[in-house]
Scaffold this motif. Structure first.
Motif, PDB file in Angstrom:
ATOM      1  N   LYS A 172      -8.542  10.552  -5.664  1.00 23.75           N
ATOM      2  CA  LYS A 172      -8.233  10.098  -6.869  1.00 23.75           C
ATOM      3  C   LYS A 172      -6.499  10.330  -7.280  1.00 23.75           C
ATOM      4  O   LYS A 172      -6.136  10.994  -7.131  1.00 23.75           O
ATOM      5  CB  LYS A 172      -8.906  10.876  -7.997  1.00 23.75           C
ATOM      6  CG  LYS A 172      -8.187  12.268  -8.727  1.00 23.75           C
ATOM      7  CD  LYS A 172      -8.607  11.881 -10.545  1.00 23.75           C
ATOM      8  CE  LYS A 172      -8.711  13.401 -11.092  1.00 23.75           C
ATOM      9  NZ  LYS A 172      -8.189  14.574 -10.516  1.00 23.75           N
ATOM     10  N   GLU A 173      -6.278   9.323  -8.176  1.00 20.66           N
ATOM     11  CA  GLU A 173      -4.555   9.130  -8.408  1.00 20.66           C
ATOM     12  C   GLU A 173      -4.326  10.293  -9.185  1.00 20.66           C
ATOM     13  O   GLU A 173      -4.679  10.910  -9.725  1.00 20.66           O
ATOM     14  CB  GLU A 173      -4.519   7.821  -9.035  1.00 20.66           C
ATOM     15  CG  GLU A 173      -4.396   6.159  -7.988  1.00 20.66           C
ATOM     16  CD  GLU A 173      -4.391   4.709  -9.527  1.00 20.66           C
ATOM     17  OE1 GLU A 173      -3.850   5.654  -9.958  1.00 20.66           O
ATOM     18  OE2 GLU A 173      -4.958   4.364  -8.709  1.00 20.66           O
ATOM     19  N   GLN A 174      -3.264  11.184  -8.621  1.00 18.48           N
ATOM     20  CA  GLN A 174      -2.979  12.524  -8.971  1.00 18.48           C
ATOM     21  C   GLN A 174      -1.089  12.172  -9.934  1.00 18.48           C
ATOM     22  O   GLN A 174      -1.254  13.034 -10.811  1.00 18.48           O
ATOM     23  CB  GLN A 174      -1.888  12.865  -7.689  1.00 18.48           C
ATOM     24  CG  GLN A 174      -2.687  12.852  -6.115  1.00 18.48           C
ATOM     25  CD  GLN A 174      -3.588  14.361  -6.660  1.00 18.48           C
ATOM     26  OE1 GLN A 174      -3.228  15.487  -7.315  1.00 18.48           O
ATOM     27  NE2 GLN A 174      -5.085  14.241  -6.096  1.00 18.48           N
TER      28      GLN A 174
ATOM     29  N   GLN B 161      -5.248  -0.820  -0.038  1.00 22.57           N
ATOM     30  CA  GLN B 161      -5.057   0.341  -1.424  1.00 22.57           C
ATOM     31  C   GLN B 161      -6.392   0.981  -1.518  1.00 22.57           C
ATOM     32  O   GLN B 161      -6.495   2.038  -1.773  1.00 22.57           O
ATOM     33  CB  GLN B 161      -4.764  -0.682  -2.125  1.00 22.57           C
ATOM     34  CG  GLN B 161      -4.065  -0.033  -3.635  1.00 22.57           C
ATOM     35  CD  GLN B 161      -3.447  -1.017  -3.849  1.00 22.57           C
ATOM     36  OE1 GLN B 161      -2.515  -1.612  -4.260  1.00 22.57           O
ATOM     37  NE2 GLN B 161      -3.899  -0.493  -5.610  1.00 22.57           N
ATOM     38  N   GLU B 162      -7.497  -0.148  -1.198  1.00 21.37           N
ATOM     39  CA  GLU B 162      -8.498   0.277  -1.812  1.00 21.37           C
ATOM     40  C   GLU B 162      -9.492   2.034  -0.729  1.00 21.37           C
ATOM     41  O   GLU B 162      -9.534   2.897  -0.906  1.00 21.37           O
ATOM     42  CB  GLU B 162      -9.852   0.018  -1.510  1.00 21.37           C
ATOM     43  CG  GLU B 162      -9.777  -1.419  -2.334  1.00 21.37           C
ATOM     44  CD  GLU B 162      -8.842  -1.994  -2.802  1.00 21.37           C
ATOM     45  OE1 GLU B 162      -8.270  -2.390  -1.301  1.00 21.37           O
ATOM     46  OE2 GLU B 162      -8.191  -3.038  -3.770  1.00 21.37           O
TER      47      GLU B 162
ATOM     48  N   TYR C 278       2.190   2.083  -3.885  1.00 21.41           N
ATOM     49  CA  TYR C 278       1.200   1.987  -4.029  1.00 21.41           C
ATOM     50  C   TYR C 278       1.172   3.933  -3.934  1.00 21.41           C
ATOM     51  O   TYR C 278       0.400   4.638  -5.040  1.00 21.41           O
ATOM     52  CB  TYR C 278       0.339   1.516  -3.994  1.00 21.41           C
ATOM     53  CG  TYR C 278      -0.908   2.025  -4.568  1.00 21.41           C
ATOM     54  CD1 TYR C 278      -1.949   2.501  -6.261  1.00 21.41           C
ATOM     55  CD2 TYR C 278      -2.540   2.818  -3.223  1.00 21.41           C
ATOM     56  CE1 TYR C 278      -3.239   2.724  -5.831  1.00 21.41           C
ATOM     57  CE2 TYR C 278      -3.734   3.395  -4.399  1.00 21.41           C
ATOM     58  CZ  TYR C 278      -3.484   4.012  -5.480  1.00 21.41           C
ATOM     59  OH  TYR C 278      -4.766   4.004  -5.893  1.00 21.41           O
ATOM     60  N   VAL C 279       1.097   4.114  -2.639  1.00 20.25           N
ATOM     61  CA  VAL C 279       0.556   5.812  -2.313  1.00 20.25           C
ATOM     62  C   VAL C 279       2.072   6.480  -2.947  1.00 20.25           C
ATOM     63  O   VAL C 279       1.767   7.421  -3.607  1.00 20.25           O
ATOM     64  CB  VAL C 279       1.174   5.655  -0.763  1.00 20.25           C
ATOM     65  CG1 VAL C 279       1.026   7.309  -0.486  1.00 20.25           C
ATOM     66  CG2 VAL C 279      -0.467   5.326  -0.234  1.00 20.25           C
TER      67      VAL C 279
ATOM     68  N   LYS D  53       1.066   6.848  -6.918  1.00 21.53           N
ATOM     69  CA  LYS D  53       0.504   7.122  -7.501  1.00 21.53           C
ATOM     70  C   LYS D  53      -0.438   8.662  -6.708  1.00 21.53           C
ATOM     71  O   LYS D  53      -0.669   9.455  -7.451  1.00 21.53           O
ATOM     72  CB  LYS D  53      -1.055   5.926  -7.372  1.00 21.53           C
ATOM     73  CG  LYS D  53      -0.498   4.848  -8.046  1.00 21.53           C
ATOM     74  CD  LYS D  53      -0.564   5.279  -9.638  1.00 21.53           C
ATOM     75  CE  LYS D  53      -0.343   3.935 -10.155  1.00 21.53           C
ATOM     76  NZ  LYS D  53      -0.068   4.457 -11.732  1.00 21.53           N
ATOM     77  N   TYR D  54       0.893   8.964  -5.959  1.00 22.90           N
ATOM     78  CA  TYR D  54       0.007  10.343  -5.078  1.00 22.90           C
ATOM     79  C   TYR D  54       1.281  11.474  -5.165  1.00 22.90           C
ATOM     80  O   TYR D  54       1.082  12.190  -4.461  1.00 22.90           O
ATOM     81  CB  TYR D  54      -0.463  10.005  -3.789  1.00 22.90           C
ATOM     82  CG  TYR D  54      -2.330   9.053  -4.126  1.00 22.90           C
ATOM     83  CD1 TYR D  54      -2.414  10.250  -4.104  1.00 22.90           C
ATOM     84  CD2 TYR D  54      -2.010   8.113  -3.806  1.00 22.90           C
ATOM     85  CE1 TYR D  54      -4.390   9.697  -4.575  1.00 22.90           C
ATOM     86  CE2 TYR D  54      -3.152   7.490  -4.274  1.00 22.90           C
ATOM     87  CZ  TYR D  54      -4.166   8.407  -4.410  1.00 22.90           C
ATOM     88  OH  TYR D  54      -5.564   7.598  -4.463  1.00 22.90           O
TER      89      TYR D  54
ATOM     90  N   LYS E 170      -7.791   5.082  -1.408  1.00 28.63           N
ATOM     91  CA  LYS E 170      -8.225   5.743  -2.755  1.00 28.63           C
ATOM     92  C   LYS E 170      -9.089   6.114  -2.077  1.00 28.63           C
ATOM     93  O   LYS E 170      -8.520   8.067  -2.739  1.00 28.63           O
ATOM     94  CB  LYS E 170      -8.331   4.443  -3.490  1.00 28.63           C
ATOM     95  CG  LYS E 170      -8.280   5.396  -4.862  1.00 28.63           C
ATOM     96  CD  LYS E 170      -8.279   4.348  -6.252  1.00 28.63           C
ATOM     97  CE  LYS E 170      -8.106   4.997  -7.350  1.00 28.63           C
ATOM     98  NZ  LYS E 170      -8.387   3.558  -8.643  1.00 28.63           N
ATOM     99  N   GLU E 171      -9.960   5.583  -1.218  1.00 26.41           N
ATOM    100  CA  GLU E 171     -10.930   6.236  -1.191  1.00 26.41           C
ATOM    101  C   GLU E 171     -10.655   7.975  -0.195  1.00 26.41           C
ATOM    102  O   GLU E 171     -11.266   8.779   0.091  1.00 26.41           O
ATOM    103  CB  GLU E 171     -11.086   5.240   0.046  1.00 26.41           C
ATOM    104  CG  GLU E 171     -13.079   6.101   0.053  1.00 26.41           C
ATOM    105  CD  GLU E 171     -13.542   4.968   1.380  1.00 26.41           C
ATOM    106  OE1 GLU E 171     -14.910   5.407   2.294  1.00 26.41           O
ATOM    107  OE2 GLU E 171     -13.079   3.705   1.381  1.00 26.41           O
TER     108      GLU E 171
ATOM    109  N   THR F 142       0.711  -0.885  -0.420  1.00 32.31           N
ATOM    110  CA  THR F 142       0.012   0.199  -0.512  1.00 32.31           C
ATOM    111  C   THR F 142       0.912   1.685  -0.206  1.00 32.31           C
ATOM    112  O   THR F 142       0.633   1.995  -0.945  1.00 32.31           O
ATOM    113  CB  THR F 142      -1.024  -0.131   1.248  1.00 32.31           C
ATOM    114  OG1 THR F 142      -1.763  -1.393   1.435  1.00 32.31           O
ATOM    115  CG2 THR F 142      -2.030   0.912   1.030  1.00 32.31           C
TER     116      THR F 142
END
Length: 425
Positions: A327-329, A318-319, A276-277, A280-281, A322-323, A273
């Motif tokens: 939305k992904e940056q 991960q979900e 992912y952060v 994507k962010y 995202k919540e 996770t």
């Protein structure tokens, strides 16, 4: 009485006694009287012969640097070498090191850690936007409100003659009609000259050879050339995603939890996770953005906790990330995986990482043949395209190319038109 103590060099004592004689013979109502008094107070308040003792413990220095910073091998090595030489020779002039790297990679905080590692007083001088030479070297005493420059003020603030002075953002100094502060820095940063640094206000030689100067800069190109000659450069590269992951786990998350007052069990996050952060962010060289994103997550959790939505442990999947973060940056171009005519994949590098850059080419008939280039391309890349076209035209027979150059336009397009692109390509 103060001057009788053995903490003033001979030339300083003489100058101070001169000024005291002048002060005695000046009527107290005269404006000059205050100027002389202020000058004497400055002379007495400076640490002419006061030194703090450097730490002689290499292992302690290593552990302090490792405690606050992940990686950064070259920088740590350089500091340990300096300490070792100092212990070995019982002297050694302090190095003038400049840390060069993008924002957020830890240059300023590293300087603080170095001061802690070698037991020196730490003083920071911010040079961003300094335009006046007098900021560095002081004003002459003839001016109203004259003061010594930032260097002498830093010595007074430190209270010792061998502090660690951080010259922050040395590439952001600029010249104007009041003189060029970078030229004033030359004397400060030249190991041959700074034994006798002269401030315009004091006009007494001050020995800066025991001060450890560290400078930071974001861009190597913007450091004035004369200064480059006098400093030792150490480059701090951007962090890889693996390094960011390690920094997040060891340093950022504990700090974020402390700041927001939540326990470890309410901020459970797996490596996957976190990756992912990060991907994507955040899109940056350092880790400031990552800290902001993780703080945002922590704040959302605090709100849910106080609203009674969370009882006990809370795991961020991960979900859920995202919540909570929206939305992904960051969007990165992906390769399609199949070869196509008129499309070639380049690679790009920027201060915040890299990626792939598809370059598209098409041709169409027109009255006058030409090369059209779109996609915010700067001069160096334009020249590369012209060289490529020239090479093909010169060797068309050899390659068996049958193309009517006079009646066709070749259009080259590099996507993301809003982003300027340049460099040897």
């Amino acid at each position: 009485e103060e001057l009788k103590k053995d903490k003033y060099p001979k030339h300083v004592k003489e100058a101070a006694l001169d000024e005291i004689r002048k002060y005695e013979s000046t009527p107290p109502m005269a404006a000059e009287s205050n100027v002389i008094k202020g000058f004497i107070e400055w002379i007495l308040s400076l640490p002419w012969k006061t030194y703090s003792k450097d730490s002689d413990d290499l292992e302690k220095a290593k552990s302090v640097l490792d405690k606050h910073h992940y990686g950064l091998k070259k920088v740590k090595e350089r500091i340990i070498e300096h300490l070792a030489v100092k212990m070995n020779t019982k002297g050694a002039a302090s190095p003038i090191v400049t840390l060069v790297g993008p924002p957020g990679v830890g240059k300023t905080s590293l300087a603080k850690s170095i001061a802690e590692a070698i037991d020196r007083k730490f003083v920071k001088i911010s040079l961003g936007g300094v335009k006046d030479e007098a900021e560095i070297r002081g004003h002459r005493r003839t001016y109203v409100g004259a003061m010594p420059g930032k260097i002498i003020q830093a010595l007074k603030k430190a209270g010792t003659s061998n502090p660690l002075i951080l010259l922050d953002e040395i590439d952001k100094m600029s010249a104007d009609y009041k003189g060029d502060p970078t030229s004033a820095m030359l004397e400060v940063l030249d190991p041959e000259q700074n034994k006798g640094f002269q401030d315009h206000y004091l006009e007494l030689e001050t020995d800066l050879s025991n001060v450890m100067f560290l400078a930071t800069a974001n861009y190597y190109e913007q450091i004035p050339t004369p200064l480059l000659d006098r400093v030792e450069l150490i480059f701090l590269d951007q962090y890889t995603s693996e390094e960011k992951l390690a920094i997040a786990k060891s340093y950022i998350i504990p700090k974020v939890l402390r700041e927001n007052g939540i326990g470890k069990n309410q901020f459970k996050i797996s490596e996957a996770t976190l990756k992912y952060v990060i991907a994507k962010y955040t899109q940056e060289a350092g880790v400031r953005g990552l800290q902001r994103v993780l703080s945002k997550l922590a704040r959302k959790i605090v709100v849910m906790k106080l609203e009674g939505k969370i009882k006990g442990t809370y795991t961020i999947t991960q979900e859920k990330a995202k919540e909570l973060l929206g939305k992904e940056q960051v969007y990165k171009e992906k390769l399609s995986g199949k070869a196509e005519v008129g499309l070639v994949n380049g690679m790009y590098y920027s201060a915040v990482g890299g990626g792939v850059l598809p370059i598209e080419v098409t041709t169409y008939p027109a009255k006058n043949g030409s090369l059209q280039i779109t996609g915010s391309i700067k001069d160096v890349m334009k020249e590369s395209l012209q060289i490529a076209t020239g090479f093909i035209r010169a060797n068309a027979k050899k390659f068996g190319i049958n193309f009517d150059w006079e009646k066709n336009v070749i259009q080259v397009h590099v996507p993301e038109g809003a982003t300027p692109k340049d460099g040897p390509s």
